[in-house]
Design a protein around this motif. Sequence first.
Motif, PDB file in Angstrom:
ATOM      1  N   TYR A 107       0.617  -1.145  -0.229  1.00 53.04           N
ATOM      2  CA  TYR A 107       0.342  -0.002   0.597  1.00 53.04           C
ATOM      3  C   TYR A 107       0.698   1.457   0.199  1.00 53.04           C
ATOM      4  O   TYR A 107       2.264   1.658   0.312  1.00 53.04           O
ATOM      5  N   GLY A 108       0.091   1.979  -0.163  1.00 53.15           N
ATOM      6  CA  GLY A 108       0.509   3.536  -0.131  1.00 53.15           C
ATOM      7  C   GLY A 108      -0.320   5.160  -0.136  1.00 53.15           C
ATOM      8  O   GLY A 108      -0.464   5.255  -1.233  1.00 53.15           O
ATOM      9  N   LEU A 109      -0.814   4.971   0.695  1.00 47.26           N
ATOM     10  CA  LEU A 109      -2.072   6.192   0.580  1.00 47.26           C
ATOM     11  C   LEU A 109      -1.290   6.937   1.793  1.00 47.26           C
ATOM     12  O   LEU A 109      -0.917   8.306   1.464  1.00 47.26           O
ATOM     13  N   HIS A 110      -0.231   6.791   3.302  1.00 48.13           N
ATOM     14  CA  HIS A 110      -0.540   7.955   3.752  1.00 48.13           C
ATOM     15  C   HIS A 110       0.710   8.063   5.337  1.00 48.13           C
ATOM     16  O   HIS A 110       1.260   6.485   5.049  1.00 48.13           O
ATOM     17  N   ALA A 111       1.604   8.554   5.526  1.00 47.45           N
ATOM     18  CA  ALA A 111       2.278   8.442   6.521  1.00 47.45           C
ATOM     19  C   ALA A 111       2.224   9.543   7.230  1.00 47.45           C
ATOM     20  O   ALA A 111       2.439  10.683   6.746  1.00 47.45           O
ATOM     21  N   CYS A 159       3.937   7.139  -1.132  1.00 44.51           N
ATOM     22  CA  CYS A 159       2.376   6.874  -0.973  1.00 44.51           C
ATOM     23  C   CYS A 159       2.089   8.934  -0.630  1.00 44.51           C
ATOM     24  O   CYS A 159       3.553   9.649  -1.414  1.00 44.51           O
ATOM     25  N   GLY A 160       0.970   8.862  -0.912  1.00 42.91           N
ATOM     26  CA  GLY A 160       0.111  10.002  -1.796  1.00 42.91           C
ATOM     27  C   GLY A 160       0.430  11.447  -0.715  1.00 42.91           C
ATOM     28  O   GLY A 160       0.331  12.532  -0.749  1.00 42.91           O
ATOM     29  N   THR A 161       0.696  10.678   0.753  1.00 42.81           N
ATOM     30  CA  THR A 161       0.516  11.985   1.569  1.00 42.81           C
ATOM     31  C   THR A 161       1.327  12.133   2.491  1.00 42.81           C
ATOM     32  O   THR A 161       1.026  10.175   3.285  1.00 42.81           O
ATOM     33  N   VAL A 162       2.062  12.773   3.141  1.00 46.86           N
ATOM     34  CA  VAL A 162       3.502  12.294   4.190  1.00 46.86           C
ATOM     35  C   VAL A 162       2.995  13.552   5.137  1.00 46.86           C
ATOM     36  O   VAL A 162       3.360  14.671   4.899  1.00 46.86           O
ATOM     37  N   ALA A 163       2.739  13.399   6.974  1.00 43.63           N
ATOM     38  CA  ALA A 163       2.945  14.177   6.990  1.00 43.63           C
ATOM     39  C   ALA A 163       3.845  14.456   7.792  1.00 43.63           C
ATOM     40  O   ALA A 163       4.352  13.435   8.411  1.00 43.63           O
ATOM     41  N   PHE A 170      -0.187  14.072  12.701  1.00 39.62           N
ATOM     42  CA  PHE A 170      -0.900  13.196  11.629  1.00 39.62           C
ATOM     43  C   PHE A 170      -1.936  14.137  11.173  1.00 39.62           C
ATOM     44  O   PHE A 170      -2.789  14.572  12.021  1.00 39.62           O
ATOM     45  N   THR A 171      -2.476  13.794   9.778  1.00 42.54           N
ATOM     46  CA  THR A 171      -3.463  15.351   9.047  1.00 42.54           C
ATOM     47  C   THR A 171      -3.579  14.274   7.395  1.00 42.54           C
ATOM     48  O   THR A 171      -2.312  13.846   7.403  1.00 42.54           O
ATOM     49  N   GLU A 172      -4.380  14.293   6.960  1.00 45.66           N
ATOM     50  CA  GLU A 172      -4.389  14.241   5.835  1.00 45.66           C
ATOM     51  C   GLU A 172      -4.176  15.493   4.802  1.00 45.66           C
ATOM     52  O   GLU A 172      -4.666  15.138   3.475  1.00 45.66           O
ATOM     53  N   GLY A 173      -3.908  17.143   5.748  1.00 46.94           N
ATOM     54  CA  GLY A 173      -3.802  17.581   5.291  1.00 46.94           C
ATOM     55  C   GLY A 173      -5.809  18.257   5.024  1.00 46.94           C
ATOM     56  O   GLY A 173      -6.321  17.832   5.428  1.00 46.94           O
ATOM     57  N   ASP A 174      -6.096  19.148   4.243  1.00 42.46           N
ATOM     58  CA  ASP A 174      -7.181  19.805   4.390  1.00 42.46           C
ATOM     59  C   ASP A 174      -8.078  20.417   2.808  1.00 42.46           C
ATOM     60  O   ASP A 174      -7.236  19.095   1.716  1.00 42.46           O
ATOM     61  N   ALA A 222      -6.535   9.103 -10.331  1.00 42.32           N
ATOM     62  CA  ALA A 222      -6.768   9.928  -9.470  1.00 42.32           C
ATOM     63  C   ALA A 222      -7.151  10.431  -7.928  1.00 42.32           C
ATOM     64  O   ALA A 222      -6.454  10.183  -7.517  1.00 42.32           O
ATOM     65  N   ARG A 223      -6.822  11.779  -7.985  1.00 41.44           N
ATOM     66  CA  ARG A 223      -7.226  12.331  -6.463  1.00 41.44           C
ATOM     67  C   ARG A 223      -8.907  13.178  -6.015  1.00 41.44           C
ATOM     68  O   ARG A 223      -9.869  13.523  -6.455  1.00 41.44           O
ATOM     69  N   ASP A 224      -8.978  12.694  -4.583  1.00 40.83           N
ATOM     70  CA  ASP A 224     -10.300  13.141  -4.337  1.00 40.83           C
ATOM     71  C   ASP A 224      -9.045  14.872  -3.447  1.00 40.83           C
ATOM     72  O   ASP A 224      -8.137  15.025  -3.369  1.00 40.83           O
ATOM     73  N   LYS A 225     -10.402  15.424  -3.335  1.00 43.80           N
ATOM     74  CA  LYS A 225     -10.167  17.098  -2.762  1.00 43.80           C
ATOM     75  C   LYS A 225      -9.110  17.889  -3.141  1.00 43.80           C
ATOM     76  O   LYS A 225      -8.470  17.420  -4.462  1.00 43.80           O
ATOM     77  N   GLY A 226      -8.764  18.893  -3.506  1.00 43.28           N
ATOM     78  CA  GLY A 226      -8.349  19.946  -4.369  1.00 43.28           C
ATOM     79  C   GLY A 226      -8.811  20.301  -5.486  1.00 43.28           C
ATOM     80  O   GLY A 226      -9.556  19.995  -6.439  1.00 43.28           O
TER      81      GLY A 226
END
Length: 502
Positions: free
Chosen positions: A428-432, A451-455, A459-463, A478-482
């Motif tokens: 997988y490679g979603l978040h870290a 991964c797609g998001t690195v905090a 810990f955050t997924e961004g906004d 494809a991406r959600d948000k932004g």
Amino acid sequence: MSEKDRNYYARVAQSLRLPTAVAFIDGAYVAPVSGLVMETRNPATGDVIGTVAHCQIADVNRAVAAARRAFNDGTWSRAAPEERKRVLLRLAQLVREHSEQLAVLESLDSGKPIRDCLREIDVEVPATFEWYAELIDKTFGKVAPTGGDACALIVKEPMGVAGLVLPWNFPLLMAAWKLGPTLASGCSAVVKPAEQTSLSTLRLAELASEAGLPPGVLNVVPGMGETAGRAVGCHNDIDVVSFTGSTEVGRCFLSYASESNLKPVGLEMGGKSPFIVLADAPITDELIENAITSAFWNGGQNCSANMRQIVDVAVRDEFLRRVVERARQIVVGDPLDPRTQLGPMITPEHRERVLDYVAHGKSEGAQVALDLAHAYDERPGWFVGPTVFSDMTAAMKIAREEIFGPVLGVIGVSGLDQALAVANDTDYGLHATVYTRDLNAALLAARRLACGTVAINGFTEGDIKTPFGGYKRSGSLARDKGTEALDQYLQSKTIWIGVHQP
């Protein structure tokens, strides 16, 4: 929120007007063609709280036909940007006005703590609609450089009818993440909510109609994945699909597209995300709180949950002691009680799946530093208490497969290189998340983590302004948000105009 107790939200629950045995098609609640319905249960009690339509192919066909008619007649797809903006802003306002009722409805339907539902539905959901509303009249095409004998325009046009398939862990928030850019682009939508959590999405569709969305632009077809979901994926008159859910089902939607009209499919799927603590990171209250949130938020039923906690051996003992101490304090209980931090699992079958992973971890030799998985077995509903494995290894099943429950595992490492090697050793490679005081190490980790998001240091997924999606088996391009989310629902067209010189 502190002034409102469990009794207050129970009274709100008693006053709710629940959608019953229906879908939402062409601007109205309708009964399914077959007459079949599904029960929806409260995961905290097991009690039936209502019924929704058990949609079949005929219902999906009806919804797609309404969406196609609405798209082709241009009442939304060709509406002035200012008009689409006005409707989405009105929808955001209506969500805020009804946020308490929507939050209670979602808490009953999903088992999510009311405190989380209120934060999402009173803040994040309307903010998402507002953000995409404001983006509508600020999205421009391009003029390509040419010689004097031509003018070349590059314009963006809506894809057409979008099939939006939602997960059960964040029902209304995921609906907003997908509907915001879908509607902003001018597309029509056929939404297939998760069969476990359809109620809040049905109510959202009714509010969208009240906000002024034309009939047929937004349709909601509750049903099972193998019936309604498959019908959406295979439909030849759906132009694009956006799916959030498991990797296994994501594969199915790629297959459905190949079997039908080769529609593009945006996928946001599973995760096995790392929470990295390097040797120089102070083990502060803030760090521990983020470690706990990253693993146990939403009962661990979160695709970006950081349950693989990769900690340098220099600070591992202190980290583990404080994580266990904090995890013991998590309030498990009635989701309608504002004090509750951890609610039930979504279904009894999912509860058993999570408990099987806990048992498997023990059988693999992982030591349990906190074992509350069965502490709530006598309580009605489908609860699993917080569990912490103290010496998980990267090869264990519990370290490689998505558990989707309140289970945290600590892996000891020595240095940044080993931490990154363990973190990237996953399908997988979603978040870290990375904790360090060393700016160079933080940037190096951010660039090397697949991964797609690195905090960093939290810990955050961004906004809503930042795209969210995964690498490898966690997702597609494809991406959600932004602004990136709009790209799923728009296609480019070149208009080449010859210019005749006098």
